[in-house]
Design a protein around this motif. Structure first.
Motif, mmCIF file in Angstrom:
data_model
loop_
_atom_site.group_PDB
_atom_site.id
_atom_site.type_symbol
_atom_site.label_atom_id
_atom_site.label_comp_id
_atom_site.label_asym_id
_atom_site.label_seq_id
_atom_site.Cartn_x
_atom_site.Cartn_y
_atom_site.Cartn_z
ATOM 1 N N ARG A 66 0.866 -1.194 -0.139
ATOM 2 C CA ARG A 66 0.232 -0.159 0.098
ATOM 3 C C ARG A 66 0.812 1.177 -0.009
ATOM 4 N NH1 ARG A 66 -4.108 -2.105 4.785
ATOM 5 N NH2 ARG A 66 -2.091 -3.134 5.360
ATOM 6 N N ASN A 67 0.418 2.524 -0.397
ATOM 7 C CA ASN A 67 0.982 3.525 -0.786
ATOM 8 C C ASN A 67 0.991 4.547 0.838
ATOM 9 O OD1 ASN A 67 -1.551 4.544 -1.079
ATOM 10 N ND2 ASN A 67 -1.242 5.278 -2.903
ATOM 11 N N GLU A 109 -3.753 -3.722 -7.870
ATOM 12 C CA GLU A 109 -4.481 -2.469 -7.088
ATOM 13 C C GLU A 109 -5.831 -2.924 -6.387
ATOM 14 O OE1 GLU A 109 -5.035 0.574 -10.133
ATOM 15 O OE2 GLU A 109 -2.972 0.935 -10.477
ATOM 16 N N SER A 110 -5.954 -3.938 -5.868
ATOM 17 C CA SER A 110 -7.233 -4.296 -5.179
ATOM 18 C C SER A 110 -6.650 -5.752 -4.301
ATOM 19 C CB SER A 110 -8.003 -4.822 -6.125
ATOM 20 O OG SER A 110 -7.856 -6.078 -7.126
ATOM 21 N N GLU A 165 -3.796 3.155 -0.071
ATOM 22 C CA GLU A 165 -4.332 2.418 -1.056
ATOM 23 C C GLU A 165 -3.621 1.272 -1.689
ATOM 24 O OE1 GLU A 165 -6.057 6.629 -3.018
ATOM 25 O OE2 GLU A 165 -3.912 5.737 -3.819
ATOM 26 N N MET A 192 -1.655 -1.221 -3.960
ATOM 27 C CA MET A 192 -0.912 -1.200 -5.026
ATOM 28 C C MET A 192 -1.056 -2.584 -5.495
ATOM 29 S SD MET A 192 0.394 1.916 -5.558
ATOM 30 C CE MET A 192 -1.438 2.135 -5.148
#
Length: 434
Positions: free
Chosen positions: A305-306, A418-419, A310, A312
């Motif tokens: 995650r960033n 991304e999920s 969120e 990545m």
């Protein structure tokens, strides 16, 4: 070994000092029988001698090694030492019990371990193993993790967590070898089960030690002190009513019982901990492992995650179940850094909920431990890669743990960009808003 050579074959001198020391300990029973693990002086002495063999093999820069190697094994290691006219200690140095692995192919009888490893993929050659060895041996071998980079071989003592020989584990091995075929009575089996329950209690070590001391009548109660002629009175100084036995302060003392009742007040709720994102120029990589029961497999979960929380990328991978949880956590940490490299990320923070792995990443853990070779491999993979290690609580690592458990339902490897899987997306949301 050295002890015998210093004392002479008569067994006097320092051996007498050791015997007096052992008797002062007061634990002449095995730990499974409630004692400290020292029962027979001869085995204890042999275990101490084996410690000197270990020192001669490991530390080749010491004066001890230089003096003895010149005389007894000038062209090899202590395990190649030949019989000589020296002390009794050198008649059979380094003789340890070994087990042969039966092979169905004659070619493998003289083969090395590297024969069974695919040089390109750096994985076990499963086809060769299945065609050469019995199924239960194949499963055991596949559970041993292999380094992705070339590492130097080293001697490891498998019976201790640090990977180095200790007198305690050496004594336990000698005791087990002698008593492995002895028939035990139902009474001794019950006693062993009782002490195993004590030592496996989910309590701090000092509390388990207190339980052992209480059950062994080793607490400094007034009754025990009076028995040793230290004091005259046995009456409890707190209540002034009954004799202070081991059970009295725990159950019978009225003054202590009233104090215990006052302590049973509702405690303040524990301070909540939450997952923390990384700083703006780094990505946070959380990893975890989960043993999958009744399947012979284990799962690894990784989520990246960033700074805004969120996702990545995320990963769930199924692997052969290793021998212990520490190895699984180490493999998860290595898979996390490999996953980050595959995605081209250069600045990451590797975070997990295993304190042992965190210490190993920080360089505190011994390289001879069961996970030492994995972290030597881990550090070789890093190269110029910029990373930081972090330790967190399990409740802050829930996404990675859920991914690891999900490996039970998935193929060998699943990756989400991304999920995360829909059934655990709420955990990501909870981490962000908590």
């Amino acid at each position: 070994m050295v002890l015998k050579s210093l004392s002479g074959n008569s067994g006097g001198g320092r051996v007498v000092i050791v015997e007096k020391y052992i008797r002062k300990i007061g634990g002449h029973y095995a730990s499974t029988n409630g004692g400290l693990g020292i029962k027979e002086l001869v085995k204890f002495n042999d275990a101490m001698l084996a410690k000197q063999v270990w020192r001669l093999y490991i530390d080749k820069t010491s004066l001890f090694f230089k003096v003895f190697s010149t005389k007894f094994f000038p062209s090899g290691s202590v395990f190649n030492a030949k019989k000589s006219r020296g002390s009794y200690a050198w008649k059979n140095p380094g003789q340890f019990p070994t087990k042969a692995v039966p092979s169905k192919i004659v070619v493998l009888n003289e083969a090395k371990v590297s024969t069974m490893i695919d040089s390109e993929s750096r994985e076990w050659n499963v086809e060769l193993l299945k065609n050469s060895l019995a199924p239960f041996l194949v499963h055991k071998i596949l559970s041993i993790p292999i380094c992705k980079t070339a590492q130097e071989d080293m001697l490891v003592w498998p019976r201790s967590r640090c990977g180095s020989y200790t007198v305690k584990t050496g004594y336990q091995l000698l005791y087990e070898l002698e008593n492995s075929e002895d028939a035990s009575s139902s009474n001794s089996a019950l006693t062993k089960a009782f002490w195993n329950r004590i030592w496996k209690l989910n309590l701090p070590n000092k509390m388990r030690l207190f339980c052992w001391r209480a059950c062994s009548e080793a607490l400094p109660t007034l009754q025990n002190l009076h028995h040793r002629k230290v004091i005259d009175s046995l009456i409890c100084s707190t209540c002034g009513e009954l004799e202070e036995t081991t059970l009295h302060p725990l159950w019978d003392c009225t003054a202590i019982q009233s104090t215990k009742a006052s302590l049973k007040q509702p405690l303040a709720p524990p301070t909540s901990v939450k997952w923390k994102p990384s700083r703006s120029d780094f990505y946070k990589v959380n990893y975890d492992g989960a043993m999958l029961k009744d399947s012979g497999k284990a799962g690894i979960g990784v989520v990246i995650r960033n700074e805004n929380g969120e996702v990545m990328a995320s990963l769930a991978e199924k692997i052969t179940k290793p021998d212990c949880v520490e190895v699984l956590e180490a493999l998860a940490a290595r898979r996390a850094i490999l996953f980050a490299i595959e995605l081209g990320l250069q600045q990451v923070i590797i975070e997990g909920d295993s304190e042992i792995v965190f210490k190993a990443l920080s360089g505190v853990c011994s390289d001879r431990s069961c996970i030492g070779h994995i972290f030597k491999d881990y550090k070789s993979i890093l190269g110029l890669f910029q990373t930081h290690s972090s330790y967190t609580r399990r409740q802050c690592n829930s996404v990675a743990y859920a991914l690891a458990k999900r490996a039970r339902k998935s193929f060998l490897l699943l990756v989400w960009m991304e999920s995360v899987p829909p059934d655990i997306s709420y955990l990501v949301y909870v981490d962000v808003i908590r």
